[in-house]
Design a protein around this motif. Structure first.
Motif, PDB file in Angstrom:
ATOM      1  N   GLY A   1      16.517  15.062 -18.694  1.00 53.22           N
ATOM      2  CA  GLY A   1      16.182  15.370 -17.306  1.00 53.22           C
ATOM      3  C   GLY A   1      14.952  14.671 -16.761  1.00 53.22           C
ATOM      4  N   HIS A   2      14.450  13.655 -17.449  1.00 54.43           N
ATOM      5  CA  HIS A   2      13.288  12.906 -16.963  1.00 54.43           C
ATOM      6  C   HIS A   2      13.792  11.647 -16.245  1.00 54.43           C
ATOM      7  N   PHE A   3      14.276  11.867 -15.029  1.00 50.02           N
ATOM      8  CA  PHE A   3      15.012  10.814 -14.341  1.00 50.02           C
ATOM      9  C   PHE A   3      14.131   9.659 -13.866  1.00 50.02           C
ATOM     10  N   GLU A   4      12.879   9.937 -13.557  1.00 46.03           N
ATOM     11  CA  GLU A   4      11.989   8.841 -13.145  1.00 46.03           C
ATOM     12  C   GLU A   4      11.767   7.872 -14.300  1.00 46.03           C
ATOM     13  N   ASP A   5      11.544   8.406 -15.498  1.00 49.59           N
ATOM     14  CA  ASP A   5      11.376   7.529 -16.663  1.00 49.59           C
ATOM     15  C   ASP A   5      12.694   6.851 -17.024  1.00 49.59           C
ATOM     16  N   ALA A   6      13.793   7.552 -16.840  1.00 46.87           N
ATOM     17  CA  ALA A   6      15.094   6.941 -17.115  1.00 46.87           C
ATOM     18  C   ALA A   6      15.307   5.732 -16.207  1.00 46.87           C
ATOM     19  N   LEU A   7      14.949   5.892 -14.940  1.00 43.77           N
ATOM     20  CA  LEU A   7      15.098   4.787 -13.992  1.00 43.77           C
ATOM     21  C   LEU A   7      14.154   3.645 -14.345  1.00 43.77           C
ATOM     22  N   ARG A   8      12.943   3.999 -14.733  1.00 42.52           N
ATOM     23  CA  ARG A   8      11.948   2.978 -15.113  1.00 42.52           C
ATOM     24  C   ARG A   8      12.446   2.161 -16.310  1.00 42.52           C
ATOM     25  N   ALA A   9      12.979   2.846 -17.303  1.00 43.23           N
ATOM     26  CA  ALA A   9      13.494   2.158 -18.495  1.00 43.23           C
ATOM     27  C   ALA A   9      14.738   1.337 -18.156  1.00 43.23           C
ATOM     28  N   ALA A  10      15.598   1.891 -17.306  1.00 40.96           N
ATOM     29  CA  ALA A  10      16.819   1.171 -16.933  1.00 40.96           C
ATOM     30  C   ALA A  10      16.484  -0.121 -16.190  1.00 40.96           C
ATOM     31  N   GLU A  11      15.540  -0.032 -15.271  1.00 40.65           N
ATOM     32  CA  GLU A  11      15.160  -1.231 -14.501  1.00 40.65           C
ATOM     33  C   GLU A  11      14.513  -2.276 -15.396  1.00 40.65           C
ATOM     34  N   ALA A  12      13.719  -1.829 -16.379  1.00 39.62           N
ATOM     35  CA  ALA A  12      13.131  -2.776 -17.336  1.00 39.62           C
ATOM     36  C   ALA A  12      14.229  -3.434 -18.163  1.00 39.62           C
ATOM     37  N   GLY A  13      15.239  -2.651 -18.531  1.00 43.23           N
ATOM     38  CA  GLY A  13      16.356  -3.198 -19.296  1.00 43.23           C
ATOM     39  C   GLY A  13      17.172  -4.202 -18.494  1.00 43.23           C
ATOM     40  N   ILE A  14      17.347  -3.920 -17.208  1.00 41.69           N
ATOM     41  CA  ILE A  14      18.110  -4.827 -16.353  1.00 41.69           C
ATOM     42  C   ILE A  14      17.408  -6.179 -16.209  1.00 41.69           C
ATOM     43  N   LYS A  15      16.085  -6.163 -16.251  1.00 43.16           N
ATOM     44  CA  LYS A  15      15.349  -7.435 -16.202  1.00 43.16           C
ATOM     45  C   LYS A  15      15.659  -8.285 -17.426  1.00 43.16           C
ATOM     46  N   LEU A  16      15.866  -7.622 -18.571  1.00 47.46           N
ATOM     47  CA  LEU A  16      16.220  -8.358 -19.790  1.00 47.46           C
ATOM     48  C   LEU A  16      17.691  -8.768 -19.790  1.00 47.46           C
TER      49      LEU A  16
ATOM     50  N   PRO B   1      20.650  -8.387 -17.045  1.00 46.18           N
ATOM     51  CA  PRO B   1      21.136  -7.928 -15.736  1.00 46.18           C
ATOM     52  C   PRO B   1      22.552  -7.375 -15.752  1.00 46.18           C
ATOM     53  N   ARG B   2      23.387  -7.800 -16.701  1.00 45.46           N
ATOM     54  CA  ARG B   2      24.785  -7.364 -16.733  1.00 45.46           C
ATOM     55  C   ARG B   2      25.038  -6.250 -17.761  1.00 45.46           C
ATOM     56  N   ASN B   3      23.960  -5.681 -18.280  1.00 45.18           N
ATOM     57  CA  ASN B   3      24.112  -4.634 -19.287  1.00 45.18           C
ATOM     58  C   ASN B   3      24.671  -3.363 -18.633  1.00 45.18           C
ATOM     59  N   PRO B   4      25.826  -2.859 -19.085  1.00 44.01           N
ATOM     60  CA  PRO B   4      26.435  -1.697 -18.425  1.00 44.01           C
ATOM     61  C   PRO B   4      25.634  -0.407 -18.574  1.00 44.01           C
TER      62      PRO B   4
ATOM     63  N   TYR C   1      27.368  -1.872 -11.068  1.00 39.28           N
ATOM     64  CA  TYR C   1      27.949  -1.357 -12.305  1.00 39.28           C
ATOM     65  C   TYR C   1      29.426  -1.726 -12.438  1.00 39.28           C
ATOM     66  N   PHE C   2      30.200  -1.495 -11.395  1.00 37.69           N
ATOM     67  CA  PHE C   2      31.639  -1.705 -11.494  1.00 37.69           C
ATOM     68  C   PHE C   2      32.049  -3.174 -11.387  1.00 37.69           C
ATOM     69  N   ASN C   3      31.232  -3.994 -10.739  1.00 37.54           N
ATOM     70  CA  ASN C   3      31.647  -5.377 -10.478  1.00 37.54           C
ATOM     71  C   ASN C   3      30.755  -6.451 -11.086  1.00 37.54           C
ATOM     72  N   GLU C   4      29.554  -6.083 -11.536  1.00 32.99           N
ATOM     73  CA  GLU C   4      28.626  -7.115 -11.996  1.00 32.99           C
ATOM     74  C   GLU C   4      28.046  -6.815 -13.378  1.00 32.99           C
ATOM     75  N   THR C   5      28.790  -6.063 -14.193  1.00 36.20           N
ATOM     76  CA  THR C   5      28.355  -5.819 -15.569  1.00 36.20           C
ATOM     77  C   THR C   5      29.454  -6.259 -16.528  1.00 36.20           C
ATOM     78  N   ASP C   6      29.128  -6.226 -17.803  1.00 36.02           N
ATOM     79  CA  ASP C   6      30.079  -6.666 -18.825  1.00 36.02           C
ATOM     80  C   ASP C   6      30.869  -5.502 -19.415  1.00 36.02           C
ATOM     81  N   SER C   7      30.923  -4.398 -18.691  1.00 44.42           N
ATOM     82  CA  SER C   7      31.662  -3.242 -19.191  1.00 44.42           C
ATOM     83  C   SER C   7      33.160  -3.511 -19.134  1.00 44.42           C
TER      84      SER C   7
END
Length: 473
Positions: A207-222, A224-227, A253-259
């Motif tokens: 339930g720590h959504f701000e940190d989840a978003l922070r980590a997700a955005e950092a991951g996307i920088k590494l 970008p297509r990570n689902p 997510y639906f159109n620009e990732t490798d999922s």
């Protein structure tokens, strides 16, 4: 004399060089033989051992080569040779690390592996590898003890960052709460893809959504297509009520990732985002996709999706569809509760309130359902009776037919002499007395009305309608 001296030195150096070259050749021959699984590998390794008995580092190369080929017997034997090479001056810590690796990978006794790693720590306390390996093995026994060992490492190796590794230990142990608490202390800029993946997951699922978003955005920088990163960025934005940002991630997510595959949970969450944005067409389309994909092993259950669809139709006052999906919800949900069943009565009631020509039919359906629920759930008898009275009262123009009277009297019977009433029960009893007070008054029974007024004032001394009846001459 100088010429003779240099000649002797040259001879000695030449001899040393020849010996060193021989050692290197025999070592390389053994390593290549192990790698290629040569038929005479045992002979090659034995020859290399004889030439390197005192060279612990070379013996460990052979041990590691065996280990890489999954030859645990050879790996363990040469690890022991390497340790013997250092005696009596010292024990060879890398040998204990490898023995621990063998037990960890192929043994059945985690304690034995931990024992080898502990030996490595004892003989080389400044090497962080032993602590980390010990913690990885011991996490299965006690994650908290594993975390404590990493604190010991920090004392000996102050430059080591233990927060992320401790978090990883807890994540492997399935303790997302402790994993989050440690990842939250780590330097996010130093986390690799794997660390960010764990950080975003443990943050989101605790339930720590701000940190989840922070980590997700950092991951996307590494990547970008990570689902995973795009998916949880979308979900976290929704939870943070950043609905426009969440919508932007729908396309990503639906159109620009490798999922390769999207789940019912993805479509369900997407429906919730469109619902928040009041995009009803896309919302219902996503709910439909979620219902197509959901199965018994899904993380979200069919009944939960059906309930959400019904709630959406109810909000839009599409009552027939709300009823249809709610009935499907009832049919699919195991262990139905009183509240679950009551939801259908609520839809009937709202339908009747909104559509005058449907009022009688829908209110009577709700009344009948509450009668059934009172029998099915005896503990809810008072509440169900009270709700029947309230609904009957809606069908009765100014108490003309006293439709609600039998049920309000039943509530009074059930609660009037109850000593330990809750606030909710007091309210139901007070409302029942109020009905009976005015019912008595309009039927010209002033004494009866005053009697009910007294009963109300015993519950609420400041209740104005009761005070007015009480003061009638």
């Amino acid at each position: 004399m100088k010429a003779i001296k240099y000649l002797v030195m040259g001879v000695l150096l030449a001899g040393f060089s020849a010996t060193a070259n021989a050692q290197e050749e025999e070592l390389n021959a053994a390593l290549q033989g192990i790698k290629s699984k040569a038929p005479d590998v045992a002979k090659l390794a034995n020859t290399a051992y004889k030439k390197n008995k005192k060279n612990a580092e070379n013996l460990m190369k052979i041990a590691r080569a065996y280990f890489e080929q999954k030859d645990t017997a050879g790996a363990a034997q040469f690890a022991r040779y390497a340790n013997e090479a250092g005696k009596p001056k010292y024990q060879y810590a890398p040998a204990y690390l490898l023995l621990g690796d063998i037990e960890s990978a192929y043994g059945t006794d985690g304690g034995k592996a931990a024992g080898f790693y502990n030996q490595a720590i004892n003989f080389d306390p400044k090497n962080p590898e032993g602590y980390k390996k010990w913690a990885m093995v011991y996490r299965k026994i006690s994650p908290s003890q594993a975390a404590k060992k990493l604190q010991d490492m920090k004392a000996q190796c102050p430059n080591e960052d233990i927060d992320a590794f401790t978090a990883h230990i807890y994540m492997l142990a399935g303790d997302e709460k402790q994993a989050y608490e440690n990842y939250a202390k780590a330097d996010i800029n130093k986390l690799d893809k794997s660390g960010l993946n764990e950080f975003v997951r443990c943050s989101y699922f605790t339930g720590h959504f701000e940190d989840a978003l922070r980590a997700a955005e950092a991951g996307i920088k590494l990547e970008p297509r990570n689902p995973t990163f795009n998916r949880l960025a979308m979900f976290s934005n929704y939870e943070l009520k950043n609905y426009d940002a969440a919508k932007a991630y729908i396309n990503k997510y639906f159109n620009e990732t490798d999922s390769a595959k999207f789940s019912e949970y993805d479509h369900f969450y997407t429906a919730l985002i469109y619902q928040a944005l009041e995009d009803k067409a896309n919302m219902y389309a996503q709910y439909d996709k979620a219902l197509e994909l959901v199965n018994d092993s899904s993380m979200i259950k069919r009944w939960a999706i059906l309930k959400s669809v019904s709630d959406s139709y109810l909000k839009d006052q599409e009552f027939e569809k709300a009823i249809k999906y709610y009935e499907q919800f009832i049919d699919s949900k195991p262990d139905m509760s009183f509240d679950d069943h009551e939801g259908l009565a609520t839809i009937y009631s709202k339908y009747g309130d909104a559509i005058p020509e449907k009022k009688l039919e829908m209110m009577n359906k709700a009344i009948a359902l509450y009668r059934t629920l009172a029998e099915k759930y005896p503990v809810q008898e008072v509440y169900a009776t009270y709700m029947r009275a309230s609904l009957n009262n809606k069908l009765d123009d100014n108490m003309k037919n006293s439709l609600a009277k039998p049920d309000y009297l039943k509530v009074i019977e059930l609660l009037g002499n109850k000593a330990d009433r809750s606030k909710g029960e007091d309210l139901m009893l007070k409302t029942s007395y109020h009905y009976m007070m005015f019912n008595s008054y309009i039927n010209k029974n002033v004494a009866g009305a005053k009697d009910y007024a007294d009963k109300i004032l015993a519950i609420d001394p400041e209740y104005k309608p009761a005070l007015e009846i009480k003061n009638l001459k």
